[in-house]
Design an enzyme around this catalytic site. Sequence first.
Site, PDB file in Angstrom:
ATOM      1  CD  GLU A  19      -2.962   0.531  -0.134  1.00  0.00           C
ATOM      2  OE1 GLU A  19      -3.456   1.638  -0.405  1.00  0.00           O
ATOM      3  OE2 GLU A  19      -3.051  -0.435  -0.904  1.00  0.00           O
TER       4      GLU A  19
ATOM      5  CB  CYS B 155      -0.952   7.774   2.328  1.00  0.00           C
ATOM      6  SG  CYS B 155      -2.373   7.099   3.193  1.00  0.00           S
TER       7      CYS B 155
HETATM    8  P1  NAD Z   1       9.232   4.291   3.358  1.00  0.00           P
HETATM    9  O1  NAD Z   1       8.852   3.541   2.134  1.00  0.00           O
HETATM   10  O2  NAD Z   1      10.477   5.077   3.333  1.00  0.00           O
HETATM   11  O3  NAD Z   1       9.395   3.267   4.599  1.00  0.00           O
HETATM   12  C1  NAD Z   1       8.343   2.407   4.979  1.00  0.00           C
HETATM   13  C2  NAD Z   1       8.914   1.233   5.769  1.00  0.00           C
HETATM   14  O4  NAD Z   1       9.738   0.438   4.899  1.00  0.00           O
HETATM   15  C3  NAD Z   1       9.826   1.653   6.936  1.00  0.00           C
HETATM   16  O5  NAD Z   1       9.595   0.761   8.010  1.00  0.00           O
HETATM   17  C4  NAD Z   1      11.219   1.451   6.358  1.00  0.00           C
HETATM   18  O6  NAD Z   1      12.220   1.219   7.326  1.00  0.00           O
HETATM   19  C5  NAD Z   1      11.020   0.223   5.495  1.00  0.00           C
HETATM   20  N1  NAD Z   1      11.981   0.070   4.394  1.00  0.00           N
HETATM   21  C6  NAD Z   1      12.721   1.019   3.786  1.00  0.00           C
HETATM   22  N2  NAD Z   1      13.431   0.481   2.767  1.00  0.00           N
HETATM   23  C7  NAD Z   1      13.134  -0.846   2.741  1.00  0.00           C
HETATM   24  C8  NAD Z   1      13.519  -1.935   1.900  1.00  0.00           C
HETATM   25  N3  NAD Z   1      14.366  -1.772   0.895  1.00  0.00           N
HETATM   26  N4  NAD Z   1      12.986  -3.156   2.144  1.00  0.00           N
HETATM   27  C9  NAD Z   1      12.091  -3.340   3.149  1.00  0.00           C
HETATM   28  N5  NAD Z   1      11.690  -2.353   3.981  1.00  0.00           N
HETATM   29  C10 NAD Z   1      12.192  -1.112   3.774  1.00  0.00           C
HETATM   30  O7  NAD Z   1       7.980   5.186   3.739  1.00  0.00           O
HETATM   31  P2  NAD Z   1       7.819   6.213   4.937  1.00  0.00           P
HETATM   32  O8  NAD Z   1       8.660   7.412   4.670  1.00  0.00           O
HETATM   33  O9  NAD Z   1       7.990   5.496   6.228  1.00  0.00           O
HETATM   34  O10 NAD Z   1       6.269   6.585   4.815  1.00  0.00           O
HETATM   35  C11 NAD Z   1       5.773   7.545   3.930  1.00  0.00           C
HETATM   36  C12 NAD Z   1       5.192   6.876   2.700  1.00  0.00           C
HETATM   37  O11 NAD Z   1       4.199   5.941   3.087  1.00  0.00           O
HETATM   38  C13 NAD Z   1       4.504   7.846   1.766  1.00  0.00           C
HETATM   39  O12 NAD Z   1       4.860   7.543   0.445  1.00  0.00           O
HETATM   40  C14 NAD Z   1       3.025   7.576   2.002  1.00  0.00           C
HETATM   41  O13 NAD Z   1       2.194   7.876   0.903  1.00  0.00           O
HETATM   42  C15 NAD Z   1       3.040   6.110   2.280  1.00  0.00           C
HETATM   43  N6  NAD Z   1       1.844   5.716   3.007  1.00  0.00           N
HETATM   44  C16 NAD Z   1       0.865   5.074   2.338  1.00  0.00           C
HETATM   45  C17 NAD Z   1      -0.311   4.731   2.982  1.00  0.00           C
HETATM   46  C18 NAD Z   1      -1.421   4.060   2.258  1.00  0.00           C
HETATM   47  O14 NAD Z   1      -2.356   3.640   2.894  1.00  0.00           O
HETATM   48  N7  NAD Z   1      -1.363   3.940   0.957  1.00  0.00           N
HETATM   49  C19 NAD Z   1      -0.472   5.033   4.337  1.00  0.00           C
HETATM   50  C20 NAD Z   1       0.561   5.698   4.998  1.00  0.00           C
HETATM   51  C21 NAD Z   1       1.716   6.040   4.327  1.00  0.00           C
END
Ligand code: NAD
Length: 477
Positions: free
Chosen positions: A246, A280
């Site tokens: 997501e 998001c």
């Molecule tokens: P991010 O993608 O940077 O990180 C999300 C998670 O993934 C963190 O726990 C991070 O440590 C982990 N991660 C990072 N690189 C990884 C990898 N290579 N493999 C596995 N895990 C990894 O996102 P963020 O900055 O924490 O959150 C913001 C983003 O989340 C925005 O793009 C927002 O739109 C999205 N978001 C989406 C929803 C939705 O419902 N669609 C809800 C909330 C946030």
Amino acid sequence: MSITVQNYVAGEWSTGGGRTFERRNPADLQEVVATAPESGADEVAAAVAHVAEHRHAWSALAPEVRADVLVRAADMLQARADTLIEELVREEGKTRAEARMEAMRTPQNLRFYAGEALRLSGETYPSSGGGLVYSSRQPVGVVAAITPWNFPLNIPSRKLGPALAAGNGVVFKPSELTPVTAQRLVEVLLEAGVPGGALALVHGHAEAGRALVADPHVDAVTFTGSTAVGEAIHRTVPVQVRCQLEMGGKNAMVVCADADLERAADIIAKGAFGLSGQACTGTSRVIVHESVQLDLLDRVMERARAAVVGNGLTDGVTMGPLASEAQWDKYHEFLKEGDNSAARRETPLQDPVLDGGYFARPAIFSDVDPQDRMAQEEIFSPVLAFITVASYDEAVRVANGTPYGLSAGIATRDIATALAFSRDVDAGVVKVNEATSGMAMNAPFGGTRRSSTQTHKEQAGATMMHFYTTDKTVYVS
Ligand code: NAD
């Protein structure tokens, strides 16, 4: 006071392998909120191996017992709400009111999924041989849950709640920006009765996430975060691993010539500046009919000027800081990008400085070209692009003209236009005269296109139980 958080691996709290990282208060960078273990492949492998071996004791429990555990955890969270709210504000940066909403919603999620544990059902099928053919819902196995920082209680509860309700084991890797709230959620689940063989918590950055996704004992990956990371995960997950991603959005609010402009301005401001633009489903594009563009802009500007930016713990503050340096850098990168484009910045060029944290004021640009980066990429901060259009068809074309499809809204008094838009716009959620952000807990929620893998309407509601269960078909003669 700084909190030392720990991993929970193999049924014990532990400091991990010795490496640690700090989380500072984004409203006061002097304050270290937490120190957490920086987990690597070894800690992750130990966490997954233990859950893979011991999770069956949890799935063997009667569904009522699993449901009771989740309800108990919900009650405990509610009883600890005041502390949770305070920690959430200091750790993530949101305002007290925003934190309160999250602290209230999280127990409701757990109770909702407790009910789903009791509602899991299969089907029977007509059988040519006269025997019995039926399907039954089984837990998938070991679920890897990886979450972002912007709703650090609510989103994990919508993964751990249904996964545990269905009898799975879970290994949880929260965002590195919110280790304390993650730990609080795990603490209550364990205290409420989830056995240590069914749940593990590993803190850390991308390294820990990568190790978790790559672990051969993981049966399902549920991830919420950015599109870039989600797509990177998708490229590495083997076919037999169920994967739910997501991701990001570039959500538009279309404002028609007949709209109630006061209401439209209210819902735009709520969607664009709520959570300091870090939801998001937040509004980042306003697609407005040329006949009302100036009127609407005036009204949204008025609300932007009224925003009180500051520490979320201070009374009267309506917008907390951005959550991190990366967020802060991106905000400024896009302000520069807008200033160098043909768009017009409507908010002041020189913002008054608020020292000591990642504070950001609402920034509004008008006459933005729909193809500009500002109108195409997720910024995830209070930067709002006004795009002017001359017709409904053009509005829909612009709304659909990004790679994302999370949430979209329309402001109109005409029911036929509203219904046409709900059909024509390519988004998982459509809001009529409501902000693009803010979702019901009991309705399906998920995106289309590069916002989501669309795996069982991912993020809320009862349909999500399909992700956490697998159908087994049984023949009896
Ligand atoms: P991010 O993608 O940077 O990180 C999300 C998670 O993934 C963190 O726990 C991070 O440590 C982990 N991660 C990072 N690189 C990884 C990898 N290579 N493999 C596995 N895990 C990894 O996102 P963020 O900055 O924490 O959150 C913001 C983003 O989340 C925005 O793009 C927002 O739109 C999205 N978001 C989406 C929803 C939705 O419902 N669609 C809800 C909330 C946030």
